[in-house]
Design an enzyme around this catalytic site. Structure first.
Site, mmCIF file in Angstrom:
data_model
loop_
_atom_site.group_PDB
_atom_site.id
_atom_site.type_symbol
_atom_site.label_atom_id
_atom_site.label_comp_id
_atom_site.label_asym_id
_atom_site.label_seq_id
_atom_site.Cartn_x
_atom_site.Cartn_y
_atom_site.Cartn_z
ATOM 1 C CD GLU A 157 -3.128 -0.883 2.113
ATOM 2 O OE1 GLU A 157 -2.929 -0.149 3.102
ATOM 3 O OE2 GLU A 157 -4.183 -1.502 1.937
ATOM 4 C CD GLU A 316 -3.852 -5.775 3.082
ATOM 5 O OE1 GLU A 316 -4.580 -5.050 3.786
ATOM 6 O OE2 GLU A 316 -2.640 -5.575 2.920
HETATM 7 C C1 GAL Z 1 -4.089 -2.361 5.182
HETATM 8 C C2 GAL Z 1 -2.653 -2.828 5.303
HETATM 9 C C3 GAL Z 1 -2.517 -4.061 6.170
HETATM 10 C C4 GAL Z 1 -3.353 -3.922 7.406
HETATM 11 C C5 GAL Z 1 -4.782 -3.644 7.027
HETATM 12 C C6 GAL Z 1 -5.712 -3.526 8.199
HETATM 13 O O1 GAL Z 1 -4.142 -1.012 4.891
HETATM 14 O O2 GAL Z 1 -2.111 -3.111 4.050
HETATM 15 O O3 GAL Z 1 -1.166 -4.256 6.500
HETATM 16 O O4 GAL Z 1 -2.857 -2.882 8.173
HETATM 17 O O5 GAL Z 1 -4.835 -2.430 6.333
HETATM 18 O O6 GAL Z 1 -7.031 -3.250 7.782
#
Ligand code: GAL
Length: 675
Positions: A157, A316
């Site tokens: 990110e 994710e």
């Molecule tokens: C994203 C990030 C992850 C984790 C996640 C939590 O922004 O890539 O490492 O922090 O959020 O929601």
């Protein structure tokens, strides 16, 4: 994506990726054996490893410690689980920031940020770039031929926490970027309009990042700094990706953040996407948003466009609550499956989560995971196992593409950043809110929407929506005009086409880039007061904005019925070539947009569903031979869906109508009509 899909199983049969971020370094090795056994139970086939492990992999500069990573990769391999291996450059260790304090990012107010959280670096820092390159080289040299590895995860990110950076090193890099863009100061002074407020520059060395100043900074200066900031981080990605590509054939990605890239996190993903071997994205629901599933759909549609329509990776999302919103509301039973299937319906060929095992320490210990704190005797775990099974039952879809998206919404990062700058007619103007209003109307009408840049080939669409595209290049305006002339239907909303690429107003009447196409001439903006509405002669009320102007050849569908703009056109339509051009000068209500959409649909020959509740999601994927219908019911009551085929989730055949229970999901392989 095909490269990865076909490497997820030993037999090479393409499979959906299923898994998540795996952070074994946070646990004792005795836990790893259980992790891998449970991954097998859930059908996990892909995990992202090492994303935040720089501090453990490189205890001091140039000294590497790979023992634990060797063990975990071997363990995963012995269980047939494939790895998306990180180059670990996302979060420099404390020793690095301590040794190179000038590598820490600086805010617009001149505050140098500390370390102790993550992503604490400036994209222009030569020390960071050198260290990240060395780490990447060491990791790839060691693991390029490890049999578990199938892809590379560069960083994480980009820009989420550390940009834009306003330090002196960024300033020097910005000066070089400007010299490259403008070549000489005359061009820069003209583009920035520096005759205003005594801002003329006589040397590139006088130019600083647009730091906090007494009042509004020069808006083109600020816009260029956003462009620069995106490019600067992209240069970090490109350098690390090149090191990997020189040493490994596996695809390289970095995870995007959907629409989470406004002026405060400027990332021009259209430019970034060109550098990806496979596009991947992270998406988190805004838990308190009652239509967060529509926001999810909109983000997926955007990412699919970045992937050029090809399958992409959901890198994710969450099994349940996150930890970073004001109130972290858990998902209800079935919601995770619906969310995952929405992403798949809209083109994802992998469904991954943050993260595998819920942490017991650190800032994210209250973030949900595939394996929650409560262990396997839990709703979340059971639903994770069910999701793994559901993805296997639809694996015949892998590689197929979303079909039948007849409408494109125009979205350009430049336009968004420029629209989010200050000193505009109203602080209520929001390109993202207007974009969402139109996407939501199309979602309710069960029309699948793509996102395209203004200069993209639009010829496959029946309609193109231009929601508050404030900055419009000549090339973009020409392309949109050509689309209408060739038979397409264009809908331009207020505060579009107002400025050119340099953020200079297009003179001679608003909306400058589109006045001829639309056949309207607006002379003055009348933004509304907070929460004020203005009655229209049709389509209900206008919100946020109204305008004083006249038709210059367009048919007026609605005019303002009250106030200072009474009698001015609010909604217009003009026949152009063999197509149509609509203008909407105010922000319509949800019902107003739907009502207007009915008229637009006739001109655009668009099939729209009458779905006032707006919670039945219908999307299709196709591989050219078979077509699969996704029906996802976000509402509580059962709905009837037209479907002929076999539901791959239940194995049941449907002929004609399918009763889809509240909260239910069906993935129907449609009967071939030629059979
Ligand atoms: C994203 C990030 C992850 C984790 C996640 C939590 O922004 O890539 O490492 O922090 O959020 O929601």
């Amino acid at each position: 994506m095909q490269y990865i899909s076909s490497r997820l199983s030993d037999d090479g049969v393409p499979a959906f990726g299923f898994g998540g971020d795996y952070n074994p370094e946070q646990w004792d090795p005795s836990v790893w054996v259980e992790d891998v056994a449970l991954m097998a139970e859930a059908g996990v086939n892909l995990v992202s490893v090492g994303i935040f492990s720089w501090a453990l992999l490189e205890p001091s500069e140039g000294e590497y410690e790979f023992g634990w990573l060797d063990s975990i990769l071997d363990l995963l391999h012995s269980s047939g689980i494939r790895v998306d291996l990180a180059n670990a450059s996302a979060s420099p260790p404390p020793w690095f920031s301590h040794k190179y304090p000038q590598s820490l990012p600086v805010t617009a107010t001149g505050v140098r940020l500390g370390y102790g959280s993550r992503q604490a670096f400036c994209a222009s820092s030569p020390d960071y770039r050198r260290a990240a390159a060395a780490l990447t080289t060491a990791i790839v040299d060691r693991y390029a031929s490890h049999p578990a590895v199938v892809m590379w995860h560069v960083h994480n990110e980009y820009g989420c926490h550390n940009q834009p950076c306003y330090c002196d090193e960024s300033g020097a890099a910005f000066q070089r970027w400007l010299e490259h863009r403008y070549e000489n100061l005359d061009a820069l002074n003209a583009a920035w309009g520096t005759a205003f407020w005594s801002q003329h520059y006589y040397s590139f060395s006088e130019i600083t990042p647009p730091r906090l100043s007494g009042t509004f900074v020069n808006p083109t200066h600020a816009l260029d700094f956003a462009r620069f900031s995106s490019d600067e981080l992209l240069a970090c990605f490109e350098a690390e990706a090149k090191i990997i590509r020189d040493r490994s054939p596996h695809p390289v990605t970095t995870n995007f953040m959907g629409f989470f890239m406004g002026l405060d996190k400027p990332l021009d993903y259209a430019a970034w996407a060109e550098q990806m071997d496979v596009v991947s994205n992270d998406h988190y629901l805004v838990a308190e948003d009652p239509r967060n599933f529509q926001d999810l759909a909109m983000n997926s549609d955007y990412v699919r466009g970045l992937a050029g329509g090809a399958p992409w990776i959901l890198m994710e999302h969450s099994t349940s609550a996150v930890n970073w919103q004001p109130r972290n509301i858990a998902k209800v039973p079935g919601e995770m499956l619906r969310n995952a299937m929405q992403h798949v319906a809209r083109g994802a060929d992998a469904v991954l989560f943050f993260q595998w095992r819920a942490a017991e320490a650190g800032s994210e210990k209250f973030h949900s995971a595939m394996l929650p704190h409560s262990g396997t005797d839990s709703r979340v775990w059971r639903e994770v196992v069910e999701l793994g099974a559901a993805l296997r039952s639809i694996s015949e879809l892998v590689g197929s593409r979303v079909s039948d998206a007849p409408v494109a919404i125009i979205h350009d990062a430049d336009s968004r950043w420029a629209s989010e700058l200050d000193s505009h007619p109203s602080t209520d103007l929001s390109m993202m809110a207007e974009t969402r209003l139109w996407h939501d109307a199309l979602y309710r009408a069960q029309v699948t929407t793509d996102f395209r840049a203004a200069t993209d080939d639009l010829s496959s669409y029946r309609a193109v929506i231009v929601p508050m595209q404030y900055l419009m290049t000549d090339a973009g305006a020409d392309n949109i005009r050509a689309f209408a002339e060739a038979g397409g239907t264009v809908v331009v909303t207020y505060f579009s086409g107002i400025v050119d690429e340099d953020n200079h107003v297009r003179l001679g009447g608003y909306p400058g880039a589109f006045t001829d196409l639309l056949g309207v001439r607006i002379e003055e903006f009348y933004p509304l007061r907070e929460n004020e509405t203005t009655t229209l002669s049709r389509f209900g009320v206008g919100r946020i904005f109204s305008e004083l102007g006249r038709s210059a050849g367009a048919e007026v569908l609605a005019e303002y019925a009250e106030g200072p703009t009474a009698g001015s056109p609010a909604v217009t339509r003009r026949a152009v070539g063999s197509g149509f051009a609509y203008y909407v000068g105010t922000s319509l209500s949800e019902t107003g947009v739907l009502e207007l959409l009915e008229t637009i649909a006739i001109d655009a020959d668009l099939a729209i569903a009458d779905s006032p509740a707006g919670d039945l999601e219908i999307v299709r994927r196709s591989n050219g031979e078979d077509t699969w219908l996704f029906a996802i019911n976000h509402g509580a009551s059962a709905v009837s869906v037209t479907a002929n085929g076999t539901d791959l989730l239940t194995g049941e055949a449907t002929a004609g109508r399918l009763e889809l229970r509240g909260g239910g999901v069906a993935v129907i392989r449609e009967n071939r009509t030629t059979e």
